[in-house]
Design an enzyme around this catalytic site. Structure first.
Site, PDB file in Angstrom:
ATOM      1  N   ARG A  55      44.019 -39.936  44.571  1.00  0.00           N
ATOM      2  CA  ARG A  55      43.817 -40.051  46.010  1.00  0.00           C
ATOM      3  C   ARG A  55      42.877 -38.966  46.521  1.00  0.00           C
ATOM      4  NH1 ARG A  55      49.496 -40.945  45.308  1.00  0.00           N
ATOM      5  NH2 ARG A  55      49.914 -38.759  45.830  1.00  0.00           N
ATOM      6  N   ARG A  56      42.091 -38.414  45.614  1.00  0.00           N
ATOM      7  CA  ARG A  56      41.205 -37.300  45.958  1.00  0.00           C
ATOM      8  C   ARG A  56      39.735 -37.620  45.687  1.00  0.00           C
ATOM      9  NH1 ARG A  56      44.681 -32.526  42.859  1.00  0.00           N
ATOM     10  NH2 ARG A  56      46.612 -32.762  44.070  1.00  0.00           N
TER      11      ARG A  56
ATOM     12  N   ARG B  86      30.303 -39.938  62.262  1.00  0.00           N
ATOM     13  CA  ARG B  86      30.594 -39.189  63.488  1.00  0.00           C
ATOM     14  C   ARG B  86      29.999 -39.865  64.716  1.00  0.00           C
ATOM     15  NH1 ARG B  86      26.079 -36.881  65.380  1.00  0.00           N
ATOM     16  NH2 ARG B  86      24.374 -36.508  63.925  1.00  0.00           N
TER      17      ARG B  86
ATOM     18  N   CYS C  74      25.002 -38.364  60.092  1.00  0.00           N
ATOM     19  CA  CYS C  74      25.784 -39.308  60.908  1.00  0.00           C
ATOM     20  C   CYS C  74      26.894 -39.904  60.048  1.00  0.00           C
ATOM     21  CB  CYS C  74      24.883 -40.397  61.473  1.00  0.00           C
ATOM     22  SG  CYS C  74      23.642 -39.786  62.634  1.00  0.00           S
TER      23      CYS C  74
ATOM     24  N   TYR D 177      22.994 -47.483  73.707  1.00  0.00           N
ATOM     25  CA  TYR D 177      22.146 -46.763  74.657  1.00  0.00           C
ATOM     26  C   TYR D 177      21.837 -47.611  75.883  1.00  0.00           C
ATOM     27  CZ  TYR D 177      21.323 -42.752  71.649  1.00  0.00           C
ATOM     28  OH  TYR D 177      21.481 -41.612  70.909  1.00  0.00           O
TER      29      TYR D 177
END
Length: 276
Positions: free
Chosen positions: A137-138, A177, A157, A220
């Site tokens: 799980r890493r 992000r 991004c 936008y």
């Protein structure tokens, strides 16, 4: 319609109808004429694409699948941060006179780190774990390295991939992000779907789910009328995208190893204004 069309239409409708407007706030992005680029945004959008069912390309308008794959190979396979190694010009605005985008994207993936098994970069660590310890799980990458942000021409991004094996399927979570939904949404979905397909094949798995997590999903202000027109267009079935089954080494893949069939899509949108 393709399932990617449905998710895109629902997401855009939700952002436009229920999103938060940043108009009047202090925002960083500018339009080429120098005016502030405001958005309508939603926080924490999560879209799930099952690659065992179909390849997640929009049909509302054509996504240039081969160019998207070329970029993901530039980042993950070539591990490059120089636009001279890329066969498109999408990164040119962020490149310096030598073609470098700074310590971003491929630069971070090629940095070697010490593990008990030896030194490896992040891509090789993923490939190693999927072979040797696939139910870990890493298994993840992260290119948002704070100590290097000041030397990146653009902060990443799409910054993290987490891989997870369930049965005989390889799944992944793409963390992003921020995303310009009109310009970049399906481009990113297509390229990370292709990445998942490649890594699954060389690791002995079938491609499963790609989960796309977007912290700030925005449209936008100058894109809103374009998006409203786009999501009312006719839609078509998803294209069939397959990989050359003979390639067993991630570093041997080329764009030509992807076969794209029956891709019918609406007309392209030209000259989309891009905020910088």
């Amino acid at each position: 319609m393709s399932y990617a069309d449905k998710l895109f239409i629902d997401m855009c409708s939700d952002i436009i109808e229920n999103g938060y407007s940043t108009e009047g706030e202090k925002v960083r992005p500018k339009w080429p004429d120098g005016t502030s680029a405001y958005t309508i945004k939603k926080f924490g959008v999560v879209n799930r694409y099952d690659l065992s069912r179909e390849f997640p390309a929009l049909t509302l308008r054509k996504t240039y699948i081969r160019s998207a794959i070329d970029e993901i190979l530039w980042i993950w396979q070539k591990k490059s941060n120089n636009v001279h190694d890329l066969n498109s010009h999408i990164w040119d605005e962020w490149a310096d006179e030598d073609g470098s985008i700074g310590k971003a994207y491929g630069y971070q993936l090629r940095q070697k780190h010490k593990y008990k098994e030896g030194e490896m970069d992040q891509v090789d660590r993923v490939l190693f774990d999927l072979k040797e310890n696939p139910f870990s799980r890493r298994i993840m990458t992260n290119i948002y390295v704070h100590e290097d942000l000041h030397e990146m021409n653009l902060y990443p991004c799409a910054y993290s991939m987490t891989f997870n094996v369930t049965g005989n399927r390889l799944n992944a979570i793409l963390n992003q992000r921020s995303q310009d939904i009109l310009a970049a949404n399906n481009w990113n979905v297509v390229q990370y779907a292709a990445l998942l397909m490649m890594i699954a094949q060389v690791s002995g798995f079938e491609p499963g789910e790609l989960v796309h997590v977007i912290a700030d999903a925005h449209i936008y202000d100058r894109h809103i009328p374009i998006v409203k027109e786009l999501i009312k267009r006719p839609v078509y079935p998803a294209p069939k995208v397959t990989l050359n089954p003979d390639v067993k080494d991630f570093y041997k893949f080329t764009v030509d190893d992807f076969k794209i069939e029956n891709y019918e899509a609406g007309p392209q949108i030209k000259n989309i204004p891009i905020a910088i």
